[in-house]
Design an enzyme around this catalytic site. Structure first.
Site, mmCIF file in Angstrom:
data_model
loop_
_atom_site.group_PDB
_atom_site.id
_atom_site.type_symbol
_atom_site.label_atom_id
_atom_site.label_comp_id
_atom_site.label_asym_id
_atom_site.label_seq_id
_atom_site.Cartn_x
_atom_site.Cartn_y
_atom_site.Cartn_z
ATOM 1 C CG ASN A 182 -4.034 10.535 9.726
ATOM 2 O OD1 ASN A 182 -3.216 11.325 10.269
ATOM 3 N ND2 ASN A 182 -3.901 10.032 8.737
ATOM 4 C CG HIS A 228 4.984 5.161 5.373
ATOM 5 N ND1 HIS A 228 5.915 5.356 4.354
ATOM 6 C CD2 HIS A 228 4.075 6.283 5.161
ATOM 7 C CE1 HIS A 228 5.599 6.417 3.754
ATOM 8 N NE2 HIS A 228 4.589 7.015 4.301
ATOM 9 C CD GLU A 284 -0.962 3.904 6.073
ATOM 10 O OE1 GLU A 284 -1.495 4.449 5.104
ATOM 11 O OE2 GLU A 284 0.125 4.431 6.989
ATOM 12 N N GLY A 306 2.560 2.406 -5.472
ATOM 13 C CA GLY A 306 2.915 0.868 -5.807
ATOM 14 C C GLY A 306 1.661 -0.076 -5.893
ATOM 15 N NE ARG A 351 -0.191 8.011 10.256
ATOM 16 C CZ ARG A 351 0.192 8.871 9.139
ATOM 17 N NH1 ARG A 351 -0.592 9.833 8.742
ATOM 18 N NH2 ARG A 351 1.392 8.470 8.593
ATOM 19 C CG ASN A 373 -3.587 2.770 -8.411
ATOM 20 O OD1 ASN A 373 -4.204 1.970 -8.496
ATOM 21 N ND2 ASN A 373 -3.271 3.436 -7.008
ATOM 22 N NE ARG A 404 8.079 13.751 2.736
ATOM 23 C CZ ARG A 404 7.309 12.843 3.494
ATOM 24 N NH1 ARG A 404 7.733 11.843 3.987
ATOM 25 N NH2 ARG A 404 5.908 12.766 3.672
ATOM 26 C CG MET A 406 4.260 7.191 -11.060
ATOM 27 S SD MET A 406 5.772 8.006 -11.570
ATOM 28 C CE MET A 406 6.958 7.646 -10.153
ATOM 29 N N GLY A 410 -0.099 4.467 -3.134
ATOM 30 C CA GLY A 410 -0.991 4.890 -4.213
ATOM 31 C C GLY A 410 0.041 4.635 -5.483
HETATM 32 P P1 ADP Z 1 -0.025 9.477 0.577
HETATM 33 O O1 ADP Z 1 -1.010 8.645 1.517
HETATM 34 O O2 ADP Z 1 1.267 9.609 0.838
HETATM 35 O O3 ADP Z 1 -0.514 10.956 0.224
HETATM 36 P P2 ADP Z 1 -0.905 7.845 -1.624
HETATM 37 O O4 ADP Z 1 -0.565 6.445 -1.124
HETATM 38 O O5 ADP Z 1 -2.332 7.999 -1.640
HETATM 39 O O6 ADP Z 1 -0.283 8.869 -1.104
HETATM 40 O O7 ADP Z 1 -0.256 7.822 -3.136
HETATM 41 C C1 ADP Z 1 -0.492 9.162 -3.785
HETATM 42 C C2 ADP Z 1 0.067 8.842 -5.203
HETATM 43 O O8 ADP Z 1 0.157 7.775 -5.848
HETATM 44 C C3 ADP Z 1 0.022 10.085 -6.219
HETATM 45 O O9 ADP Z 1 0.566 11.267 -6.030
HETATM 46 C C4 ADP Z 1 0.504 9.488 -7.134
HETATM 47 O O10 ADP Z 1 1.752 9.764 -7.603
HETATM 48 C C5 ADP Z 1 0.200 7.944 -7.269
HETATM 49 N N1 ADP Z 1 -0.968 7.373 -7.808
HETATM 50 C C6 ADP Z 1 -2.110 7.320 -7.561
HETATM 51 N N2 ADP Z 1 -2.993 6.712 -8.388
HETATM 52 C C7 ADP Z 1 -2.120 6.435 -9.389
HETATM 53 C C8 ADP Z 1 -2.118 5.854 -10.726
HETATM 54 N N3 ADP Z 1 -3.267 5.325 -11.215
HETATM 55 N N4 ADP Z 1 -1.025 5.537 -11.448
HETATM 56 C C9 ADP Z 1 0.173 5.960 -10.912
HETATM 57 N N5 ADP Z 1 0.168 6.718 -9.838
HETATM 58 C C10 ADP Z 1 -0.894 6.708 -9.038
#
Ligand code: ADP
Length: 402
Positions: free
Chosen positions: A10, A181, A385, A333, A92, A335, A242, A284, A331
C-alpha cells in the site's frame, strides 16, 4: 515448490505499508511500514510473525530505496522477494475510475490507464504508480496485481453514481460518484453474510466503515448500490479531518467572501475539518474522554458525527427497502461502543437496537451486538483490507504459478 505467498503493498505519497501473507492459511508472515520517505528521519518498522519488531530511523530517499529496505528486512527472516514461494505482489490502488471493475494483472496498458486517472485522484494514484513501478523493477518476472478501492462500487446504478449536474460537463471531466474503501466494504459485507449464516447473495447490508476516513455503503445481495464517498474521498460522513457533506456553495462563499484560494479550501476541507476542525481532536478515544469530562466542544463534535451517521443509516435503509444487517467496521466502528450505541439509538421502529452487554464486549472476531429477537442484525465486523487484497491477488494468479 508451490508459490503460496503474496506480498501486499500500500504505497502512499511518503509511506509504504506492507504485509506478507501465506495463502495456505491466510497467516501473516511479516508486516510493517516505511514512513516519512524523502526526509532525513524516515522510519522503517518491521514485525515478523510471532512479534519482535525491528525499527530503523534514517534517510530513505525514495520509494525505490524504501522497497529495497523492506526486501532486506524480509530477507533477514528468510522471506526475501527472490523466494520461489512468492506467488505475486498485490497493490492497493485508490482510483480505478469506471475502467477497473475487478482486480487486474498489471501490464503496461494497465499502468497507462491508472496514469490516465491521475486527474481524478491527484493525491493517491501517483504514489500507487510509483510503488508498482518500483516493485516491478525489483521483480519484473513476478505477476503483480492492482486491487482498486473503487472496484466494488462500480456496480452502483447510474441513479446513485451520477450527480445532478449538466451531463456533458460531468462526462467531459469524468465527474461522478466512484466511492472508496471498496476492498473493505466488499470484505465486510461478505463477512457479515457469513456471520448470519447466509450467502452474500441472500442478504442486504449497510456497511459503516468508520476509521480516520469514513464511508457508508448500501449492499444489496452482495453488490454495492450506493456509497457515501464520491468523486473523491471527501464526501459523506464526518471524518477525522474531512468535512464530508456540505453545501457546495460554501466553497464559492469562502472564495468570494473569505478570499481563500482553491488550495487553502482544499486543505481546510480535507485536513482541518471533520472532528479535528470541530473540536481539535480527531481520535475518537480522546473525544470520548473529553465528553465524559463534560467538555461541550467535544460533545458537539460527537453529536454532529452521530447525526450524519444516522442520516446515512436512514438513507440506505430507504435505498435498500429491506435490511438484514448493519455492520460497523474500522478503527472507530470496531472499537467505539458509544458510537455504535448512539448511531442506533432511537431507531427501534426500524427494527434496529443494540444490546448494551454485547456492545461492551471487546473482541477481534466478527460478532452480533443486537438483541437476539432484533429484526435487523447489528454487527461488529473487523475489516481486513490486506487479506482481501491478498485473496483477490492470489485468486487471479495463484493457480497459474502453482
Ligand atoms: P485509517 O485506516 O482510516 O487511518 P483506522 O481504521 O485505523 O483508520 O481508524 C483509526 C481511528 O480509530 C483513530 O483515529 C481513532 O479515532 C479510532 N480508534 C482506534 N481505537 C479506538 C478505540 N479503542 N476507541 C475509540 N476509537 C478508536
Amino acid at each position: 515448490m508451490s508459490a503460496t505467498r503474496v506480498l501486499v503493498l500500500n504505497s502512499g505519497s511518503s509511506s509504504v505499508k506492507y504485509q506478507l501473507l501465506d495463502m495456505r492459511d491466510s497467516s501473516r508472515l511479516a508486516m510493517g511500514l516505511v514512513e516519512r520517505i524523502g526526509e532525513q528521519s524516515s522510519r522503517l518498522k518491521h514485525t515478523p510473525q510471532g512479534g519482535g519488531s525491528r525499527e530503523w530511523t534514517g534517510p530513505i530517499a525514495d520509494h525505490d530505496a524504501a522497497l529495497k529496505a523492506v526486501a532486506e528486512e524480509l530477507a533477514k527472516d528468510g522471506l526475501g522477494l527472490d523466494s520461489p514461494e512468492l506467488a505475486a505482489i498485490g497493490h492497493r490502488v485508490v482510483h480505478g475510475g469506471k475502467t477497473f471493475t475487478e482486480p487486474t494483472v498489471i501490464d503496461e496498458a494497465v499502468l497507462a490507464e491508472i496514469e490516465r486517472l491521475i486527474p481524478v485522484a491527484p493525491l493517491h494514484n501517483p504514489a500507487n504508480l510509483t510503488g508498482i513501478r518500483t516493485a516491478r523493477a525489483l521483480r519484473p518476472d513476478l505477476p503483480q496485481v492492482a486491487v482498486f478501492d473503487t472496484a466494488f462500487h462500480t456496480t452502483m446504478p447510474e441513479s446513485a453514481a451520477r450527480y445532478a449536474i449538466d451531463v456533458e460537463t460531468a462526462d467531459a471531466h469524468r465527474v461522478r460518484r466512484y466511492g472508496f474503501h471498496g476492498t473493505s466494504h466488499a470484505y465486510v459485507s461478505r463477512a457479515t453474510a457469513k456471520l448470519l449464516g447466509k450467502a452474500p447473495e441472500d442478504v442486504n447490508v449497510i456497511v459503516l466503515h468508520l476509521g480516520n476516513g469514513a464511508s457508508a455503503s448500501a449492499v444489496r445481495a452482495g453488490r454495492c448500490v450506493d456509497t457515501s464517498m464520491g468523486l473523491t474521498p471527501l464526501e459523506g460522513l464526518v471524518m477525522g479531518t474531512r468535512s464530508g457533506d456540505m453545501d457546495p456553495a460554501v466553497i464559492f462563499h469562502l472564495m468570494r467572501v473569505g478570499k481563500m484560494s482553491t488550495d487553502e479550501i482544499d486543505t481546510l476541507l480535507n485536513k482541518k475539518s471533520g472532528l479535528i476542525g470541530l473540536c481539535g481532536d480527531n481520535d475518537m478515544r480522546e473525544i470520548r474522554r473529553r465528553v465524559d469530562e463534560g467538555d461541550e466542544q467535544a460533545k458537539l463534535a460527537f453529536d454532529i458525527y452521530i447525526h450524519r451517521l444516522k442520516k446515512y443509516i436512514g438513507a440506505y435503509y430507504a435505498v435498500l427497502g429491506q435490511v438484514d444487517a448493519i455492520a460497523f467496521t474500522a478503527g472507530v466502528g470496531e472499537n467505539a461502543a458509544p458510537v455504535r450505541e448512539a448511531a442506533v439509538a432511537g431507531l427501534e421502529p426500524l427494527g434496529l437496537a443494540v444490546d448494551d452487554a454485547l456492545n461492551a464486549v471487546r473482541s477481534d472476531e466478527p460478532r452480533l451486538i443486537s438483541p437476539a429477537d432484533a429484526r435487523v442484525a447489528v454487527a461488529v465486523v473487523p475489516t481486513d483490507e490486506e487479506l482481501e487484497i491478498a485473496t483477490q491477488t492470489y485468486a487471479l494468479v495463484g493457480e497459474e504459478s502453482n
